[in-house]
Write an enzyme that holds these catalytic residues in place. Structure first.
Site, PDB file in Angstrom:
ATOM      1  N   LYS A  11     -14.244   0.688   2.790  1.00 45.88           N
ATOM      2  CA  LYS A  11     -14.632   0.345   4.209  1.00 45.88           C
ATOM      3  C   LYS A  11     -15.814   0.783   4.795  1.00 45.88           C
ATOM      4  O   LYS A  11     -16.545   1.421   4.448  1.00 45.88           O
ATOM      5  CB  LYS A  11     -13.224   0.752   4.951  1.00 45.88           C
ATOM      6  CG  LYS A  11     -12.010   0.067   4.432  1.00 45.88           C
ATOM      7  CD  LYS A  11     -10.933   0.594   5.165  1.00 45.88           C
ATOM      8  CE  LYS A  11      -9.632  -0.022   4.770  1.00 45.88           C
ATOM      9  NZ  LYS A  11      -8.421   0.219   5.467  1.00 45.88           N
ATOM     10  N   TYR A  51      -6.036  -9.310   6.448  1.00 43.31           N
ATOM     11  CA  TYR A  51      -4.958  -8.497   7.019  1.00 43.31           C
ATOM     12  C   TYR A  51      -3.989  -9.337   7.612  1.00 43.31           C
ATOM     13  O   TYR A  51      -3.434  -8.915   8.503  1.00 43.31           O
ATOM     14  CB  TYR A  51      -5.753  -7.547   7.999  1.00 43.31           C
ATOM     15  CG  TYR A  51      -6.254  -6.291   7.438  1.00 43.31           C
ATOM     16  CD1 TYR A  51      -5.699  -5.499   6.797  1.00 43.31           C
ATOM     17  CD2 TYR A  51      -7.594  -6.110   7.137  1.00 43.31           C
ATOM     18  CE1 TYR A  51      -6.249  -4.343   5.880  1.00 43.31           C
ATOM     19  CE2 TYR A  51      -8.163  -5.009   6.965  1.00 43.31           C
ATOM     20  CZ  TYR A  51      -7.498  -3.833   6.157  1.00 43.31           C
ATOM     21  OH  TYR A  51      -8.016  -2.956   5.604  1.00 43.31           O
ATOM     22  N   ASN A 114      -9.826   4.859   7.463  1.00 45.74           N
ATOM     23  CA  ASN A 114      -9.390   5.559   6.470  1.00 45.74           C
ATOM     24  C   ASN A 114     -10.083   5.197   5.273  1.00 45.74           C
ATOM     25  O   ASN A 114      -9.602   5.241   3.948  1.00 45.74           O
ATOM     26  CB  ASN A 114      -7.950   5.153   6.159  1.00 45.74           C
ATOM     27  CG  ASN A 114      -7.434   3.887   6.300  1.00 45.74           C
ATOM     28  OD1 ASN A 114      -8.502   3.090   6.163  1.00 45.74           O
ATOM     29  ND2 ASN A 114      -6.243   3.582   6.105  1.00 45.74           N
ATOM     30  N   HIS A 117      -9.430   0.626   0.829  1.00 45.10           N
ATOM     31  CA  HIS A 117      -8.442  -0.136   0.674  1.00 45.10           C
ATOM     32  C   HIS A 117      -7.983  -0.342  -0.786  1.00 45.10           C
ATOM     33  O   HIS A 117      -9.067  -0.471  -1.478  1.00 45.10           O
ATOM     34  CB  HIS A 117      -8.759  -1.594   1.448  1.00 45.10           C
ATOM     35  CG  HIS A 117      -7.676  -2.848   0.844  1.00 45.10           C
ATOM     36  ND1 HIS A 117      -6.397  -2.902   1.753  1.00 45.10           N
ATOM     37  CD2 HIS A 117      -7.716  -3.450  -0.023  1.00 45.10           C
ATOM     38  CE1 HIS A 117      -5.681  -3.717   1.055  1.00 45.10           C
ATOM     39  NE2 HIS A 117      -6.427  -4.283   0.210  1.00 45.10           N
ATOM     40  N   GLU A 128      -5.613 -11.087  -2.979  1.00 44.63           N
ATOM     41  CA  GLU A 128      -6.952 -10.341  -2.607  1.00 44.63           C
ATOM     42  C   GLU A 128      -8.081 -10.450  -3.516  1.00 44.63           C
ATOM     43  O   GLU A 128      -9.294 -11.034  -3.207  1.00 44.63           O
ATOM     44  CB  GLU A 128      -6.473  -8.844  -2.378  1.00 44.63           C
ATOM     45  CG  GLU A 128      -5.554  -8.639  -1.159  1.00 44.63           C
ATOM     46  CD  GLU A 128      -5.257  -7.450  -0.912  1.00 44.63           C
ATOM     47  OE1 GLU A 128      -4.529  -7.001   0.209  1.00 44.63           O
ATOM     48  OE2 GLU A 128      -5.452  -6.212  -1.808  1.00 44.63           O
TER      49      GLU A 128
HETATM   50  P1  IDP Z   1      -2.742   0.631   3.543  1.00 50.18           P
HETATM   51  O1  IDP Z   1      -4.336   0.209   3.878  1.00 50.18           O
HETATM   52  O2  IDP Z   1      -2.469   2.106   2.978  1.00 50.18           O
HETATM   53  O3  IDP Z   1      -2.160  -0.421   2.675  1.00 50.18           O
HETATM   54  P2  IDP Z   1      -1.234  -0.685   5.760  1.00 50.18           P
HETATM   55  O4  IDP Z   1      -0.451  -0.308   6.404  1.00 50.18           O
HETATM   56  O5  IDP Z   1      -1.412  -2.019   4.826  1.00 50.18           O
HETATM   57  O6  IDP Z   1      -1.895   0.267   5.004  1.00 50.18           O
HETATM   58  O7  IDP Z   1      -2.376  -0.938   6.863  1.00 50.18           O
HETATM   59  C1  IDP Z   1      -3.703  -1.833   6.746  1.00 50.18           C
HETATM   60  C2  IDP Z   1      -4.825  -0.941   7.501  1.00 50.18           C
HETATM   61  O8  IDP Z   1      -4.628  -1.214   8.858  1.00 50.18           O
HETATM   62  C3  IDP Z   1      -4.974   0.496   7.194  1.00 50.18           C
HETATM   63  O9  IDP Z   1      -5.477   1.165   5.965  1.00 50.18           O
HETATM   64  C4  IDP Z   1      -5.428   0.961   8.430  1.00 50.18           C
HETATM   65  O10 IDP Z   1      -6.935   0.629   8.227  1.00 50.18           O
HETATM   66  C5  IDP Z   1      -4.987   0.213   9.534  1.00 50.18           C
HETATM   67  N1  IDP Z   1      -4.064   0.707  10.279  1.00 50.18           N
HETATM   68  C6  IDP Z   1      -2.817   0.651   9.603  1.00 50.18           C
HETATM   69  N2  IDP Z   1      -1.792   1.277  10.608  1.00 50.18           N
HETATM   70  C7  IDP Z   1      -2.486   1.861  11.627  1.00 50.18           C
HETATM   71  C8  IDP Z   1      -2.274   2.508  12.676  1.00 50.18           C
HETATM   72  O11 IDP Z   1      -1.252   2.965  13.115  1.00 50.18           O
HETATM   73  N3  IDP Z   1      -3.363   2.616  13.693  1.00 50.18           N
HETATM   74  C9  IDP Z   1      -4.742   2.284  13.195  1.00 50.18           C
HETATM   75  N4  IDP Z   1      -4.968   1.584  12.132  1.00 50.18           N
HETATM   76  C10 IDP Z   1      -3.890   1.398  11.320  1.00 50.18           C
HETATM   77 MG    MG Z   2      -1.739  -2.547   2.859  1.00 51.49          MG
END
Ligand code: IDP
Ligand code: MG
Length: 151
Positions: A11, A51, A114, A117, A128
């Site tokens: 990212k 997303y 974070n 992905h 994807e």
């Molecule tokens: P993942 O990336 O571990 O699969 P997901 O729950 O699919 O996690 O969420 C997609 C992305 O959305 C996360 O990687 C993060 O960048 C963002 N995200 C998810 N939950 C939150 C949150 O509570 N606050 C801010 N960003 C979030």
């Molecule tokens: Mg996810």
């Protein structure tokens, strides 16, 4: 044992903070094969499709803004159990909860930044990979370490 393909994206924060090399190196050292890789300036349309399952959630718009803010590095990786293996190497979604030794655990502090992905299942991986890569952007080749990775 079945080979799997997964989609991985470094990212914008991972690119900006200089972690491209370290992240790719982790996958190489693990023996995961890189079969597609490119830098992408993500537009809103692609981000919203990627997303799409999170549409309507409070973090949807901020996350779209985040991944369109600066280039990402998109990859297709291949290996036995690659989807779960890569998710394990990434660590939990929230870097505060991710174990040290994982990518998010080592480099991140905040769920909204974070770093990486990775596809979360077989169907998601297929969706994807097709969303991000044209078939001709994926390379079929034999890597010299392949005979040393399994019995
Ligand atoms: P993942 O990336 O571990 O699969 P997901 O729950 O699919 O996690 O969420 C997609 C992305 O959305 C996360 O990687 C993060 O960048 C963002 N995200 C998810 N939950 C939150 C949150 O509570 N606050 C801010 N960003 C979030
Ligand atoms: Mg996810």
């Amino acid at each position: 044992m079945q080979k799997e393909r997964t989609f991985v994206m470094i990212k914008p924060d991972g690119v900006q903070r200089g972690f491209i090399g370290d992240i790719i190196s982790r996958f190489e050292r693990k023996g995961i094969k890189i079969i597609g890789m490119k830098m992408v300036s993500v537009d809103k349309k692609l981000a919203e499709k990627h997303y799409g399952v999170h549409r309507g959630k409070p973090f949807f718009e901020p996350t779209v803004k985040y991944i369109t803010s600066s280039p990402v590095v998109a990859m297709v990786l291949e290996g036995i159990n690659a989807i779960e293996m890569v998710r394990g190497m990434m660590g939990k979604t929230n870097p505060q909860e991710a174990q040290l030794g994982t990518i998010r655990g080592d480099f991140g502090q905040f769920i909204g930044r974070n770093i990486i992905h990775g596809s979360d299942g077989k169907e998601t991986a297929e969706f994807e990979i097709n969303l991000w890569f044209k078939p001709e952007e994926i390379s079929k080749y034999t890597k010299i370490d392949e005979t040393w990775l399994t019995e």
